[in-house]
Design an enzyme around this catalytic site. Structure first.
Site, PDB file in Angstrom:
ATOM      1  N   LYS A  54      47.127  34.830  34.175  1.00  0.00           N
ATOM      2  CA  LYS A  54      48.481  34.284  34.126  1.00  0.00           C
ATOM      3  C   LYS A  54      49.491  35.015  35.012  1.00  0.00           C
ATOM      4  CE  LYS A  54      48.230  30.808  31.149  1.00  0.00           C
ATOM      5  NZ  LYS A  54      48.703  29.448  31.445  1.00  0.00           N
ATOM      6  N   SER A 309      38.333  33.404  31.870  1.00  0.00           N
ATOM      7  CA  SER A 309      39.758  33.320  32.195  1.00  0.00           C
ATOM      8  C   SER A 309      40.631  34.327  31.461  1.00  0.00           C
ATOM      9  CB  SER A 309      40.269  31.902  31.918  1.00  0.00           C
ATOM     10  OG  SER A 309      40.031  31.549  30.564  1.00  0.00           O
TER      11      SER A 309
END
Length: 407
Positions: A54, A309
């Site tokens: 992110k 991720s």
């Protein structure tokens, strides 16, 4: 809506992130490779700063703000990973940040977000409720909303991981990536496809993976536009998004070859295997790509890259997920066995289990039941086994020894 992000945008984002985001490692996986029948690698974005990808999109988005916009501060909504990315980017850029989180957000993500200097406010039970409040706060105060996935700069930032994948695995034929709101999957797919086209090389197949109980994209792609879910329930908070974003939706429709879904059990099992075999701590959303490979090992053209991720998971939740994953993998087995109500009956059963290599974790007697004969006792057992095959063999062995076994 046309795709609003270009390869030029992605390359500019890569330059902007130099020295900010980590070039995360690409690790080979022997156990996955053996299962699939060809090389399988793992892009370890769980080792990125803040524990997920992110920071890439958040920093790129916030770096383009004017001095006047920076002075007004930023606001975001997140279950945790985007919150940390925004908080760190704000700290690096000297911007005040407020983050709205849904109630029940993982404690490590909460603490890390506050540790980077952001103000955290809880609102609602789901991400879309927190996001609605963040939007309202932006309208009230003039703070700039940093959307977790629905903005071209965010997609361009996340796409830098796609360029890294091609550099680290130039022969890749399949890229498997988790999918929530779509910013990361869209960016990776766009970068991989467009870079290959620019170089005149074969394009890898890109497969995006959603949690089956929070899968908004299959219906949305079929309809040709984002369709909100009416309900969702998944432990994979990192990809629990009820409505696809307009910006990533266009890119996913253009560049993602297929969207598949995985169960909670598959993600749990993948988490346990990543911990055991790769020594990597990965959150449920981060394990979705590996879960998809485990669900159908024969379908992937290799070399294949699975993207991990994120790795931000509450230790208490991790313990529950490990137990859940072990149960899904057949490592835990619960049985109800009828034995004669005679001295030594239980001892004999336990001896049989020991001979079969099972570890007894819990035992409970059931003596009074309309389903039992007067000379019978039901024994409820929780066993630890070596896996599904061992569990099946154990049950078959008990039945061969004339025990009445119920799973």
């Amino acid at each position: 809506m046309p795709v609003s992000v270009t390869l030029t945008d992605v390359r500019a984002a890569r330059d902007l992130l130099d020295g900010v985001a980590v070039r995360t490692p690409m690790q080979s996986s022997r156990w996955l490779s053996e299962l699939v029948g060809g090389p399988v690698l793992m892009k370890a974005e769980n080792l990125q700063r803040t524990g997920s990808f992110k920071i890439r999109g958040a920093y790129v988005r916030m770096s383009e703000l004017s001095a006047e916009e920076r002075a007004r501060g930023v606001v975001a909504a997140s279950a945790g990973n985007h919150a940390q990315g925004v908080a760190l980017a704000a700290q690096l850029l000297g911007i005040q940040a407020r983050v709205y989180m849904p109630e029940g957000a993982p404690i490590p993500k909460l603490n890390a977000t506050r540790g980077y200097g952001a103000e955290v406010v809880f609102h609602g039970s789901y991400l879309h409720e927190a996001l609605a409040e963040a939007i309202a706060h932006a309208e009230r105060t003039g703070a700039v909303l940093i959307h977790p996935y629905d903005h071209p700069a965010v997609v361009a930032g996340q796409a830098t991981a796609g360029l890294e994948i091609l550099e680290q695995a130039p022969e890749v034929r399949t890229v498997v990536v988790p999918l929530g709101g779509g910013g990361y999957a869209a960016g990776v797919a766009l970068a991989v496809k467009e870079q290959c086209r620019a170089e005149g090389r074969p394009e890898p197949r890109v497969v995006a993976v959603q949690a089956e109980q929070a899968a908004a994209y299959p219906a949305s792609l079929a309809a040709g536009h984002p369709v909100p879910l009416t309900q969702m329930k998944t432990m994979a908070d990192g990809i629990a998004v009820g409505t696809p974003g307009e910006v990533p939706f266009a890119a996913i429709r253009e560049y993602v070859d297929e969207v598949v879904t995985v169960s909670e059990e598959s993600m749990s099992r993948a988490m346990v295997l990543l911990l055991e075999r790769a020594k990597l701590v990965v959150e449920p959303a981060g394990a979705a790509a590996v879960a998809a490979v485990l669900d159908d090992p024969t379908r992937w053209a290799t070399p294949a890259v699975t993207v991990l991720s994120g790795g931000n998971v509450d230790p208490l939740l991790m313990g529950k997920l490990i137990r859940h994953g072990m149960a899904a993998a057949g490592r835990y087995l619960q049985l109800r066995v009828l034995i004669p109500d005679v001295p030594g009956g239980l001892a004999e059963l336990l001896q049989r289990l020991a001979e079969a290599g099972a570890n007894v974790m819990d035992v409970a007697h059931e003596r009074v039941s309309t389903q039992l004969h007067l000379d019978e006792v039901a024994v409820r057992l929780q066993l630890e086994t070596r896996g599904a095959e061992h569990a099946e063999a154990l049950v078959a062995r008990l039945r061969d020894q004339s025990y009445d076994v119920r799973e």
